[in-house]
Write an enzyme that holds these catalytic residues in place. Structure first.
Site, PDB file in Angstrom:
ATOM      1  N   TYR A 143      -3.846 -20.950 -29.048  1.00 44.97           N
ATOM      2  CA  TYR A 143      -5.202 -20.377 -28.973  1.00 44.97           C
ATOM      3  C   TYR A 143      -5.210 -18.985 -29.609  1.00 44.97           C
ATOM      4  O   TYR A 143      -6.041 -18.696 -30.483  1.00 44.97           O
ATOM      5  CB  TYR A 143      -5.651 -20.299 -27.510  1.00 44.97           C
TER       6      TYR A 143
HETATM    7  N1  NAP Z   1     -14.778 -16.060 -21.833  1.00 48.13           N
HETATM    8  C1  NAP Z   1     -13.702 -15.388 -22.168  1.00 48.13           C
HETATM    9  O1  NAP Z   1     -12.942 -14.905 -21.309  1.00 48.13           O
HETATM   10  C2  NAP Z   1     -13.370 -15.163 -23.617  1.00 48.13           C
HETATM   11  C3  NAP Z   1     -12.421 -14.177 -23.917  1.00 48.13           C
HETATM   12  C4  NAP Z   1     -12.083 -13.945 -25.241  1.00 48.13           C
HETATM   13  C5  NAP Z   1     -12.702 -14.667 -26.242  1.00 48.13           C
HETATM   14  N2  NAP Z   1     -13.602 -15.624 -25.945  1.00 48.13           N
HETATM   15  C6  NAP Z   1     -14.227 -16.361 -27.067  1.00 48.13           C
HETATM   16  O2  NAP Z   1     -15.621 -16.196 -26.991  1.00 48.13           O
HETATM   17  C7  NAP Z   1     -16.282 -17.331 -27.561  1.00 48.13           C
HETATM   18  C8  NAP Z   1     -17.323 -17.851 -26.588  1.00 48.13           C
HETATM   19  O3  NAP Z   1     -16.664 -18.121 -25.364  1.00 48.13           O
HETATM   20  P1  NAP Z   1     -17.454 -18.406 -24.010  1.00 48.13           P
HETATM   21  O4  NAP Z   1     -16.630 -17.786 -22.949  1.00 48.13           O
HETATM   22  O5  NAP Z   1     -18.881 -18.067 -24.125  1.00 48.13           O
HETATM   23  O6  NAP Z   1     -17.254 -20.011 -23.948  1.00 48.13           O
HETATM   24  P2  NAP Z   1     -18.133 -21.166 -23.343  1.00 48.13           P
HETATM   25  O7  NAP Z   1     -18.924 -20.694 -22.169  1.00 48.13           O
HETATM   26  O8  NAP Z   1     -17.185 -22.302 -23.185  1.00 48.13           O
HETATM   27  O9  NAP Z   1     -19.181 -21.509 -24.525  1.00 48.13           O
HETATM   28  C9  NAP Z   1     -18.723 -22.039 -25.735  1.00 48.13           C
HETATM   29  C10 NAP Z   1     -19.890 -22.213 -26.685  1.00 48.13           C
HETATM   30  O10 NAP Z   1     -19.366 -22.693 -27.948  1.00 48.13           O
HETATM   31  C11 NAP Z   1     -19.984 -23.945 -28.258  1.00 48.13           C
HETATM   32  N3  NAP Z   1     -18.993 -24.769 -28.957  1.00 48.13           N
HETATM   33  C12 NAP Z   1     -17.777 -25.155 -28.498  1.00 48.13           C
HETATM   34  N4  NAP Z   1     -17.165 -25.909 -29.436  1.00 48.13           N
HETATM   35  C13 NAP Z   1     -18.006 -25.979 -30.497  1.00 48.13           C
HETATM   36  C14 NAP Z   1     -17.948 -26.619 -31.751  1.00 48.13           C
HETATM   37  N5  NAP Z   1     -16.907 -27.370 -32.118  1.00 48.13           N
HETATM   38  N6  NAP Z   1     -18.997 -26.460 -32.600  1.00 48.13           N
HETATM   39  C15 NAP Z   1     -20.063 -25.731 -32.252  1.00 48.13           C
HETATM   40  N7  NAP Z   1     -20.195 -25.117 -31.070  1.00 48.13           N
HETATM   41  C16 NAP Z   1     -19.174 -25.250 -30.202  1.00 48.13           C
HETATM   42  C17 NAP Z   1     -20.447 -24.519 -26.942  1.00 48.13           C
HETATM   43  O11 NAP Z   1     -21.511 -25.443 -27.167  1.00 48.13           O
HETATM   44  P3  NAP Z   1     -21.907 -26.570 -26.030  1.00 48.13           P
HETATM   45  O12 NAP Z   1     -22.420 -25.801 -24.842  1.00 48.13           O
HETATM   46  O13 NAP Z   1     -22.976 -27.391 -26.650  1.00 48.13           O
HETATM   47  O14 NAP Z   1     -20.666 -27.317 -25.720  1.00 48.13           O
HETATM   48  C18 NAP Z   1     -20.900 -23.245 -26.227  1.00 48.13           C
HETATM   49  O15 NAP Z   1     -22.175 -22.860 -26.664  1.00 48.13           O
HETATM   50  C19 NAP Z   1     -15.163 -18.335 -27.891  1.00 48.13           C
HETATM   51  O16 NAP Z   1     -14.877 -18.247 -29.267  1.00 48.13           O
HETATM   52  C20 NAP Z   1     -13.986 -17.852 -27.067  1.00 48.13           C
HETATM   53  O17 NAP Z   1     -12.760 -18.187 -27.657  1.00 48.13           O
HETATM   54  C21 NAP Z   1     -13.957 -15.893 -24.653  1.00 48.13           C
END
Ligand code: NAP
Length: 253
Positions: A158
């Site tokens: 990741y």
């Molecule tokens: N939360 C954390 O602690 C954290 C920390 C560091 C970085 N991040 C990064 O921040 C970003 C958002 O994370 P989050 O925490 O908001 O995650 P999340 O709540 O799981 O939301 C993920 C979002 O991405 C969409 N998605 C997933 N796979 C996709 C694909 N193949 N094509 C298009 N859309 C896709 C999902 O759509 P659906 O709802 O339709 O499935 C959802 O809108 C990610 O890149 C993650 O790696 C998160």
């Protein structure tokens, strides 16, 4: 100001993408909200934008399906033209990402390909498809992770997929700079969303551990990451490109 700008936020049905879409709309941008599966969630994001006096619409996109990117882009530009009389998209936020975690011996080729296929390959080819449709002054923000700076067991692939996104952001800054397009990476720390099964939000023990390791004493909120992304997209940050900006409240310093 992001006023009168058009923003495309990838994966804005929930979490950080939704927080970003709302923050951009709050600053006056019109927002295209994409989702992979959760059409209801994306419609909810647009409703929140409209309730706050803004404007937006939803579009489905799976960035893992790179064959679909050409048709997605052509349709997007048509819809943006029909709705807002515009021919370009000013702000692209590559927020979509997946987290699959496992120690060295647990990672399968399928997991590896899914991580790299979505987080790196999907991000790269979406930028390739959309770059011709960004105007001078356009901006791209790629969402990375604080895990490219600090390490934690079970996160190697990741984190590597996101580190690659940071490197491609720097590299593409040189290619896109002559067109006045700036590109940066935002690296959130642990944030309370559905990510990783909602662990950072719903597991009190993990949340407590992470809070204790964070200078500001808690995990982040989606809207805090969204506000930072919207600030980076603003004209105030017009001289900033090729940077990685961490938004983690000082995690694991
Ligand atoms: N939360 C954390 O602690 C954290 C920390 C560091 C970085 N991040 C990064 O921040 C970003 C958002 O994370 P989050 O925490 O908001 O995650 P999340 O709540 O799981 O939301 C993920 C979002 O991405 C969409 N998605 C997933 N796979 C996709 C694909 N193949 N094509 C298009 N859309 C896709 C999902 O759509 P659906 O709802 O339709 O499935 C959802 O809108 C990610 O890149 C993650 O790696 C998160």
């Amino acid at each position: 100001m992001t006023e009168h700008k058009i923003a495309l936020v990838i994966g804005a049905s929930r979490g950080i993408g939704r927080g970003t879409a709302l923050a951009l709309a709050h600053r006056g941008a019109k927002v295209v909200v994409t989702y992979r599966q959760d059409a209801e969630g994306a419609a909810g994001t647009v409703r929140m934008i409209q309730d706050a006096g803004g404007d937006g619409f939803t579009k489905q996109l799976d960035i893992g399906d790179i064959e679909s990117l050409g048709a997605f882009t052509a349709e997007l530009i048509d819809e943006v033209g029909a709705r807002w009389a515009a021919a370009t998209v000013d702000i692209l936020v590559n927020n979509a990402g997946i987290g699959l975690f496992g120690r060295l011996e647990e990672v399968t080729a399928k997991t590896f390909d899914a991580l790299v296929g979505t987080n790196l390959r999907g991000t790269f080819f979406l930028i390739q498809a959309l770059a011709p449709h960004l105007p001078r002054g356009g901006r791209i923000i790629n969402v990375s992770t604080s895990l490219t700076r600090h390490v934690s067991p079970g996160t190697s692939v990741y984190s590597a997929s996101k580190a690659a996104v940071e490197v491609l952001s720097r590299s593409l800054a040189v290619e896109l700079g002559p067109r006045g397009i700036r590109i940066n990476a935002v690296a959130p720390g642990p944030s309370a969303t559905d990510f990783n099964g909602g662990a950072m939000r719903d597991d009190p023990e993990l949340r407590g551990t992470l809070a204790a390791q964070t200078a500001l004493g808690r995990v982040g909120l989606a809207e805090e990451i969204g506000d930072a992304i919207a600030a980076l997209a603003s004209e105030d940050m017009r001289w900033v490109t090729a940077e990685r900006i961490e938004v983690s409240g000082g995690a694991l310093l």
